[in-house]
Design a protein around this motif. Structure first.
Motif, PDB file in Angstrom:
ATOM      1  N   ASN A 194       0.861  -1.201   0.000  1.00  0.00           N
ATOM      2  CA  ASN A 194       0.000   0.000   0.000  1.00  0.00           C
ATOM      3  C   ASN A 194       0.891   1.243   0.000  1.00  0.00           C
ATOM      4  O   ASN A 194       1.031   1.933   1.007  1.00  0.00           O
ATOM      5  N   LYS A 195       1.507   1.496  -1.140  1.00  0.00           N
ATOM      6  CA  LYS A 195       2.512   2.551  -1.212  1.00  0.00           C
ATOM      7  C   LYS A 195       1.936   3.945  -0.972  1.00  0.00           C
ATOM      8  O   LYS A 195       2.653   4.858  -0.576  1.00  0.00           O
ATOM      9  N   ASN A 196       0.637   4.124  -1.186  1.00  0.00           N
ATOM     10  CA  ASN A 196       0.011   5.444  -0.998  1.00  0.00           C
ATOM     11  C   ASN A 196      -0.842   5.507   0.265  1.00  0.00           C
ATOM     12  O   ASN A 196      -1.696   6.388   0.384  1.00  0.00           O
ATOM     13  N   VAL A 197      -0.616   4.591   1.183  1.00  0.00           N
ATOM     14  CA  VAL A 197      -1.493   4.512   2.349  1.00  0.00           C
ATOM     15  C   VAL A 197      -1.446   5.781   3.206  1.00  0.00           C
ATOM     16  O   VAL A 197      -2.462   6.212   3.769  1.00  0.00           O
ATOM     17  N   LEU A 198      -0.289   6.444   3.278  1.00  0.00           N
ATOM     18  CA  LEU A 198      -0.187   7.667   4.082  1.00  0.00           C
ATOM     19  C   LEU A 198      -0.989   8.798   3.459  1.00  0.00           C
ATOM     20  O   LEU A 198      -1.599   9.601   4.167  1.00  0.00           O
ATOM     21  N   PHE A 199      -1.001   8.851   2.132  1.00  0.00           N
ATOM     22  CA  PHE A 199      -1.727   9.928   1.461  1.00  0.00           C
ATOM     23  C   PHE A 199      -3.216   9.639   1.371  1.00  0.00           C
ATOM     24  O   PHE A 199      -4.035  10.550   1.430  1.00  0.00           O
ATOM     25  N   LEU A 200      -3.560   8.371   1.232  1.00  0.00           N
ATOM     26  CA  LEU A 200      -4.980   8.008   1.208  1.00  0.00           C
ATOM     27  C   LEU A 200      -5.662   8.386   2.512  1.00  0.00           C
ATOM     28  O   LEU A 200      -6.833   8.753   2.538  1.00  0.00           O
ATOM     29  N   SER A 201      -4.918   8.308   3.620  1.00  0.00           N
ATOM     30  CA  SER A 201      -5.506   8.630   4.919  1.00  0.00           C
ATOM     31  C   SER A 201      -5.899  10.094   5.005  1.00  0.00           C
ATOM     32  O   SER A 201      -6.786  10.457   5.784  1.00  0.00           O
ATOM     33  N   ARG A 202      -5.259  10.942   4.223  1.00  0.00           N
ATOM     34  CA  ARG A 202      -5.562  12.371   4.278  1.00  0.00           C
ATOM     35  C   ARG A 202      -6.810  12.709   3.482  1.00  0.00           C
ATOM     36  O   ARG A 202      -7.337  13.810   3.601  1.00  0.00           O
ATOM     37  N   ASP A 203      -7.271  11.752   2.662  1.00  0.00           N
ATOM     38  CA  ASP A 203      -8.426  12.018   1.811  1.00  0.00           C
ATOM     39  C   ASP A 203      -9.749  11.635   2.463  1.00  0.00           C
ATOM     40  O   ASP A 203     -10.800  11.746   1.855  1.00  0.00           O
ATOM     41  N   ASN A 204      -9.666  11.140   3.716  1.00  0.00           N
ATOM     42  CA  ASN A 204     -10.900  10.719   4.386  1.00  0.00           C
ATOM     43  C   ASN A 204     -11.813  11.904   4.665  1.00  0.00           C
ATOM     44  O   ASN A 204     -11.374  12.937   5.164  1.00  0.00           O
ATOM     45  N   SER A 205     -13.061  11.763   4.350  1.00  0.00           N
ATOM     46  CA  SER A 205     -14.057  12.748   4.748  1.00  0.00           C
ATOM     47  C   SER A 205     -14.794  12.187   5.949  1.00  0.00           C
ATOM     48  O   SER A 205     -15.304  11.062   5.890  1.00  0.00           O
ATOM     49  N   VAL A 206     -14.831  12.938   7.034  1.00  0.00           N
ATOM     50  CA  VAL A 206     -15.437  12.447   8.264  1.00  0.00           C
ATOM     51  C   VAL A 206     -16.939  12.634   8.182  1.00  0.00           C
ATOM     52  O   VAL A 206     -17.447  13.755   8.129  1.00  0.00           O
ATOM     53  N   ASN A 207     -17.653  11.549   8.156  1.00  0.00           N
ATOM     54  CA  ASN A 207     -19.112  11.546   8.028  1.00  0.00           C
ATOM     55  C   ASN A 207     -19.752  12.188   9.258  1.00  0.00           C
ATOM     56  O   ASN A 207     -19.413  11.844  10.393  1.00  0.00           O
ATOM     57  N   PRO A 208     -20.719  13.115   9.059  1.00  0.00           N
ATOM     58  CA  PRO A 208     -21.400  13.740  10.206  1.00  0.00           C
ATOM     59  C   PRO A 208     -22.098  12.735  11.113  1.00  0.00           C
ATOM     60  O   PRO A 208     -22.140  12.913  12.329  1.00  0.00           O
ATOM     61  N   ILE A 209     -22.632  11.661  10.514  1.00  0.00           N
ATOM     62  CA  ILE A 209     -23.295  10.628  11.323  1.00  0.00           C
ATOM     63  C   ILE A 209     -22.269   9.923  12.213  1.00  0.00           C
ATOM     64  O   ILE A 209     -22.533   9.640  13.388  1.00  0.00           O
ATOM     65  N   LEU A 210     -21.092   9.656  11.639  1.00  0.00           N
ATOM     66  CA  LEU A 210     -20.023   9.034  12.424  1.00  0.00           C
ATOM     67  C   LEU A 210     -19.570   9.948  13.551  1.00  0.00           C
ATOM     68  O   LEU A 210     -19.316   9.484  14.668  1.00  0.00           O
ATOM     69  N   ARG A 211     -19.499  11.249  13.282  1.00  0.00           N
ATOM     70  CA  ARG A 211     -19.123  12.204  14.325  1.00  0.00           C
ATOM     71  C   ARG A 211     -20.151  12.226  15.444  1.00  0.00           C
ATOM     72  O   ARG A 211     -19.787  12.272  16.624  1.00  0.00           O
ATOM     73  N   MET A 212     -21.416  12.178  15.113  1.00  0.00           N
ATOM     74  CA  MET A 212     -22.469  12.176  16.127  1.00  0.00           C
ATOM     75  C   MET A 212     -22.429  10.890  16.956  1.00  0.00           C
ATOM     76  O   MET A 212     -22.557  10.920  18.181  1.00  0.00           O
ATOM     77  N   PHE A 213     -22.250   9.741  16.264  1.00  0.00           N
ATOM     78  CA  PHE A 213     -22.136   8.468  16.978  1.00  0.00           C
ATOM     79  C   PHE A 213     -20.951   8.504  17.944  1.00  0.00           C
ATOM     80  O   PHE A 213     -21.046   8.034  19.087  1.00  0.00           O
ATOM     81  N   PHE A 214     -19.835   9.031  17.490  1.00  0.00           N
ATOM     82  CA  PHE A 214     -18.631   9.124  18.310  1.00  0.00           C
ATOM     83  C   PHE A 214     -18.897   9.956  19.566  1.00  0.00           C
ATOM     84  O   PHE A 214     -18.516   9.561  20.679  1.00  0.00           O
ATOM     85  N   PHE A 215     -19.553  11.086  19.403  1.00  0.00           N
ATOM     86  CA  PHE A 215     -19.854  11.974  20.538  1.00  0.00           C
ATOM     87  C   PHE A 215     -20.741  11.260  21.568  1.00  0.00           C
ATOM     88  O   PHE A 215     -20.478  11.310  22.774  1.00  0.00           O
ATOM     89  N   VAL A 216     -21.768  10.588  21.091  1.00  0.00           N
ATOM     90  CA  VAL A 216     -22.686   9.882  21.998  1.00  0.00           C
ATOM     91  C   VAL A 216     -21.967   8.731  22.698  1.00  0.00           C
ATOM     92  O   VAL A 216     -22.115   8.526  23.913  1.00  0.00           O
ATOM     93  N   ALA A 217     -21.160   7.973  21.954  1.00  0.00           N
ATOM     94  CA  ALA A 217     -20.453   6.824  22.530  1.00  0.00           C
ATOM     95  C   ALA A 217     -19.440   7.266  23.589  1.00  0.00           C
ATOM     96  O   ALA A 217     -19.312   6.637  24.645  1.00  0.00           O
ATOM     97  N   VAL A 218     -18.726   8.358  23.317  1.00  0.00           N
ATOM     98  CA  VAL A 218     -17.774   8.881  24.301  1.00  0.00           C
ATOM     99  C   VAL A 218     -18.506   9.307  25.569  1.00  0.00           C
ATOM    100  O   VAL A 218     -18.018   9.091  26.691  1.00  0.00           O
ATOM    101  N   SER A 219     -19.665   9.900  25.417  1.00  0.00           N
ATOM    102  CA  SER A 219     -20.463  10.304  26.580  1.00  0.00           C
ATOM    103  C   SER A 219     -20.828   9.100  27.440  1.00  0.00           C
ATOM    104  O   SER A 219     -20.729   9.136  28.671  1.00  0.00           O
ATOM    105  N   ILE A 220     -21.238   8.005  26.789  1.00  0.00           N
ATOM    106  CA  ILE A 220     -21.661   6.805  27.509  1.00  0.00           C
ATOM    107  C   ILE A 220     -20.489   6.103  28.171  1.00  0.00           C
ATOM    108  O   ILE A 220     -20.565   5.684  29.335  1.00  0.00           O
ATOM    109  N   VAL A 221     -19.378   5.986  27.451  1.00  0.00           N
ATOM    110  CA  VAL A 221     -18.252   5.172  27.916  1.00  0.00           C
ATOM    111  C   VAL A 221     -17.342   5.924  28.882  1.00  0.00           C
ATOM    112  O   VAL A 221     -16.839   5.341  29.849  1.00  0.00           O
ATOM    113  N   LEU A 222     -17.133   7.227  28.642  1.00  0.00           N
ATOM    114  CA  LEU A 222     -16.122   7.959  29.409  1.00  0.00           C
ATOM    115  C   LEU A 222     -16.675   9.125  30.221  1.00  0.00           C
ATOM    116  O   LEU A 222     -16.396   9.237  31.426  1.00  0.00           O
TER     117      LEU A 222
END
Length: 404
Positions: free
Chosen positions: A67-95
């Motif tokens: 995966n010669k471009n794996v470092l650059f591919l990681s920069r192209d991720n778009s963070v899904n708003p639904i994933l961000r909301m799930f993350f916020f709720v899960a952190v609230s519950i767990v921590l």
């Protein structure tokens, strides 16, 4: 090829450093602990560590070479708003919510016995998370999931968003409330590896990493001071505690190998330990007690204060390392199966969606680092999250093929 070798060494360096340090302590300082490790056990564990570190380096090299471009591919991720909301709720519950409850308990009962209560009183844990089912969901499913998502977030962009700051603050609060340091240590290792791998891809400066590292180190030392018993010579006790904290796991493993593993000694093996961890999550559905799972059994076994130090006069109990699973399954053949198992973990990286590969690679390397303290890669949460990531990638790749 040179880039793949360089990256594999960089991402492996924390695990290699810890592995070499523990091996050195076992070889040259084992006679300062009772019971002393036998010569056969020392040789077996040194060979096992060489096998582990070799497979670690080779596994990372395979991923980077394919995966010669794996470092650059990681920069192209778009963070899904639904994933961000799930993350916020899960952190609230767990921590976050458990941290608030813990601080309320500390204000009412004091700070002295908080660790003993948190790690031994299951009724307290149930109340902390809102019941047995929520506790299992939080610790075995949500917690490893938010750890992976956090890694995915921080390698996808330079600047912190609100949910990532919330995670860090909640994690620090939880660590302080439970007088623990592993979560702080986890943050440090994640950011350290991120800096090593992505410093040429983004604008994250060494100064920012240095400031964050100093803060985490000071916070961890502050927590350690609360737990040092020999207050008359605080500096010496602090240094020895730090040194032994990183060295004792391999000595505890040696002690258990020499004295036996109780009921787990070659009963129904091989493979019972290494394959039964994830299915144990579903044991309650079939009226099977979770304690019958090796990951729980070994945790109970390691609770005994069976190793004493001539340096500090202390007795130790801790999980030892994840290698105990391989010894209970395969005995003196453990180095061979350690090598195979670690390579299988890295093989899964090439099976997931391309934009998740660097995050999973970091997740596995950080988990292997902490597996030299505990059972990280054999914990239910780690294996469950790995299955979820693989399933997501399967449907993601299937959808893309159908779409195009």
């Amino acid at each position: 090829m040179y880039t793949a070798i360089k990256n594999s060494f960089m991402i492996s360096c924390p695990v290699i450093a810890l592995g070499v340090y523990q091996s050195f302590w076992l070889i040259f300082l084992h006679d300062n602990y009772e019971p002393q490790a036998t010569e056969f056990t020392i040789i077996l564990l040194v060979i096992s560590y060489i096998s582990f570190l070799s497979s670690l380096l080779y596994g990372n090299y395979i991923v980077f070479s394919k995966n010669k471009n794996v470092l650059f591919l990681s920069r192209d991720n778009s963070v899904n708003p639904i994933l961000r909301m799930f993350f916020f709720v899960a952190v609230s519950i767990v921590l976050f919510i458990p941290s608030v409850k813990l601080f309320v308990y500390i204000m009412e009962n004091g700070y002295v016995n908080i660790r003993a209560v948190y790690f031994s009183d299951y009724d307290f844990l149930f109340s902390l998370y809102g019941g047995k089912l929520m506790m299992q969901l939080s610790l075995f499913v949500l917690k490893p999931t938010i750890y992976f998502i956090f890694i995915l977030f921080i390698i996808s962009r330079n600047n912190f968003k609100a949910e990532e700051v919330f995670f860090i603050v909640s994690l620090f609060s939880f660590s302080v409330a439970t007088a623990g340091r592993f979560a702080i240590y986890w943050i440090f290792i994640v950011f350290f590896l991120r800096f090593l791998l992505l410093r040429s891809v983004d604008n994250l400066s060494f100064r920012k990493i240095a400031i964050a590292s100093v803060f985490l180190f000071v916070l961890s030392i502050g927590i350690l001071i609360f737990r040092v018993e020999q207050q008359s010579n605080i500096f010496t006790s602090l240094i020895l505690s730090l040194l032994e904290y990183h060295a004792v796991p391999i000595l505890l493993l040696a002690e258990k190998i020499d004295t036996g593993l109780g009921d787990a000694w070659f009963i129904g093996y091989p493979l019972l330990s290494t394959l039964s961890t994830l299915p144990s999550l579903f044991f309650p559905l079939f009226n099977i007690q979770s304690i019958n799972s090796p990951v729980f059994y070994f945790g109970e076994l390691m609770n005994d204060f069976s190793l004493s130090s001539d340096f500090t006069g202390k007795s130790f109990n801790a999980f030892s390392t994840f290698l105990i699973f391989f010894y209970s399954d395969f005995g003196f053949l453990m180095p061979i199966f350690i090598f195979i198992y670690v390579l299988v973990l890295f093989f899964t990286v090439n099976l997931v969606a391309p934009h998740l590969r660097l995050a999973l690679l970091l997740y596995i390397n950080v988990s292997l680092f902490f597996s030299l303290f505990q059972s990280a890669v054999f914990e239910i949460g780690f294996q469950f999250s790995l299955v979820i990531i693989l399933l997501y990638s399967f449907f993601y790749n299937f959808y893309r093929k159908r779409k195009f």
